[in-house]
Design a protein around this motif. Structure first.
Motif, short mmCIF file in Angstrom:
data_model
loop_
_atom_site.label_atom_id
_atom_site.label_comp_id
_atom_site.label_asym_id
_atom_site.label_seq_id
_atom_site.Cartn_x
_atom_site.Cartn_y
_atom_site.Cartn_z
N GLY A 1 0.78 -1.23 0.00
CA GLY A 1 0.00 0.00 0.00
C GLY A 1 0.81 1.28 0.00
N LEU A 2 2.14 1.21 0.05
CA LEU A 2 2.96 2.42 0.17
C LEU A 2 4.13 2.37 -0.81
N THR A 3 4.27 3.44 -1.57
CA THR A 3 5.40 3.62 -2.48
C THR A 3 6.10 4.92 -2.13
N ILE A 4 7.43 4.90 -2.09
CA ILE A 4 8.24 6.07 -1.77
C ILE A 4 9.07 6.44 -3.00
N THR A 5 9.13 7.74 -3.29
CA THR A 5 9.95 8.22 -4.42
C THR A 5 10.83 9.36 -3.94
N PRO A 6 12.10 9.09 -3.61
CA PRO A 6 13.03 10.18 -3.33
C PRO A 6 13.60 10.69 -4.66
N GLY A 7 13.89 11.99 -4.71
CA GLY A 7 14.43 12.57 -5.93
C GLY A 7 15.31 13.76 -5.64
N VAL A 8 16.07 14.16 -6.66
CA VAL A 8 16.96 15.31 -6.57
C VAL A 8 16.84 16.08 -7.88
N PHE A 9 16.98 17.41 -7.80
CA PHE A 9 16.98 18.23 -9.00
C PHE A 9 18.00 19.35 -8.88
N ILE A 10 18.46 19.81 -10.02
CA ILE A 10 19.32 20.99 -10.13
C ILE A 10 18.70 21.89 -11.17
N LYS A 11 18.40 23.12 -10.79
CA LYS A 11 17.82 24.10 -11.71
C LYS A 11 18.82 25.24 -11.90
N GLU A 12 19.32 25.36 -13.13
CA GLU A 12 20.26 26.43 -13.44
C GLU A 12 19.52 27.76 -13.55
N GLY A 13 20.24 28.83 -13.34
CA GLY A 13 19.70 30.18 -13.49
C GLY A 13 20.77 31.18 -13.14
N THR A 14 20.38 32.42 -12.91
CA THR A 14 21.37 33.40 -12.47
C THR A 14 21.99 32.95 -11.16
N THR A 15 21.21 32.22 -10.36
CA THR A 15 21.73 31.45 -9.23
C THR A 15 21.16 30.05 -9.36
N ASP A 16 22.00 29.05 -9.22
CA ASP A 16 21.54 27.66 -9.35
C ASP A 16 20.84 27.21 -8.08
N ASN A 17 19.85 26.35 -8.25
CA ASN A 17 19.11 25.79 -7.11
C ASN A 17 19.19 24.28 -7.16
N THR A 18 19.42 23.68 -6.01
CA THR A 18 19.42 22.23 -5.88
C THR A 18 18.39 21.86 -4.84
N GLY A 19 17.64 20.82 -5.11
CA GLY A 19 16.61 20.42 -4.16
C GLY A 19 16.49 18.91 -4.06
N PHE A 20 15.97 18.48 -2.93
CA PHE A 20 15.70 17.08 -2.66
C PHE A 20 14.22 16.95 -2.31
N VAL A 21 13.58 15.95 -2.82
CA VAL A 21 12.16 15.75 -2.56
C VAL A 21 11.91 14.28 -2.21
N VAL A 22 10.83 14.05 -1.48
CA VAL A 22 10.36 12.70 -1.21
C VAL A 22 8.86 12.71 -1.37
N LYS A 23 8.37 11.82 -2.22
CA LYS A 23 6.94 11.68 -2.47
C LYS A 23 6.50 10.34 -1.92
N SER A 24 5.40 10.33 -1.18
CA SER A 24 4.81 9.09 -0.67
C SER A 24 3.47 8.89 -1.34
N SER A 25 3.22 7.70 -1.84
CA SER A 25 1.95 7.37 -2.47
C SER A 25 1.30 6.23 -1.70
N PHE A 26 0.05 6.43 -1.30
CA PHE A 26 -0.70 5.44 -0.55
C PHE A 26 -1.83 4.90 -1.42
N SER A 27 -2.08 3.62 -1.32
CA SER A 27 -3.25 3.04 -1.97
C SER A 27 -3.87 2.03 -1.01
N PHE A 28 -5.18 1.99 -1.01
CA PHE A 28 -5.90 1.11 -0.08
C PHE A 28 -6.78 0.17 -0.86
#
Length: 163
Positions: free
Chosen positions: A136-163
Motif C-alpha cells: 500500500g505504500l510507495t516512496i519516491t526520493p528525488g533530486v533536481f538541479i535548476k540552473e539560473g542566475t543562481t543555481d538551485n538544488t533540491g531534494f524531494v520525497v513523495k509518498s503514495s498510498f493506496s488502499f
C-alpha cells in the motif's frame, strides 16, 4: 474525454476577474489531443493566453514517448510566440527504467523555461527512484538541479498510498 481507441481530447479555459472594471484581466484557453498505444504515445497541445501584465502569446507543444523492453524514452518541444518579442522555444528529454532492483529509476533534463534564440538558456536536471515499501505504500526520493542566475538544488520525497 477519452475515446475507446486510445485517442483523448482535453480543453480548458481560465479568466481572472478584474478588481477595477476598467482593468483588463487575464484570459486563457488550451486544447490538447493525444493518442496512447501499448508502447508509444503522442500529444499535441495549443494554448492562447491574454496576459494583461506580461503580454499575450500563443504556444504549441508536442510530446511523445516510446517504450522499449528495458526503458522508455520521452521527449517534448514547446514553441511560444509572444506578440511583442521573438519566438521562444523549450524542450525536455527523459529516460525511465522500470526494473531497477525492486523499483524504477527516472532521469530527465530540459530547458527551465522557453527561450528566444538570442537568450541564455538554463536547464533543469532531475533524477528519482520509486520503490514499493509494501503493498500500500510507495516512496519516491528525488533530486533536481535548476540552473539560473543562481543555481538551485533540491531534494524531494513523495509518498503514495493506496488502499
Amino acid at each position: 474525454y477519452a475515446f475507446d481507441n486510445g485517442v483523448s481530447f482535453a480543453g480548458g479555459i481560465s479568466s481572472t476577474e478584474s478588481a477595477v472594471l476598467t482593468k483588463e484581466g487575464d484570459d486563457a484557453y488550451a486544447v490538447e489531443i493525444a493518442y496512447a498505444a501499448d508502447d508509444y504515445g503522442l500529444a499535441v497541445a495549443y494554448s492562447n493566453v491574454e496576459d494583461a501584465t506580461n503580454g499575450d502569446y500563443t504556444a504549441w507543444g508536442l510530446n511523445g514517448y516510446y517504450a522499449f523492453d528495458a526503458f522508455t524514452v520521452s521527449a517534448g518541444v514547446e514553441s511560444k510566440d509572444p506578440e511583442t518579442t521573438a519566438t521562444e522555444e523549450g524542450y525536455f528529454l527523459g529516460l525511465s527504467f522500470p526494473e531497477v532492483g525492486p523499483g524504477s529509476f527516472d532521469i530527465g533534463m530540459g530547458t527551465s523555461d522557453t527561450y528566444a534564440d538570442s537568450a541564455t538558456e538554463y536547464y533543469t536536471y532531475e533524477a528519482s527512484y520509486t520503490y514499493p515499501v509494501n503493498d500500500g505504500l510507495t516512496i519516491t526520493p528525488g533530486v533536481f538541479i535548476k540552473e539560473g542566475t543562481t543555481d538551485n538544488t533540491g531534494f524531494v520525497v513523495k509518498s503514495s498510498f493506496s488502499f
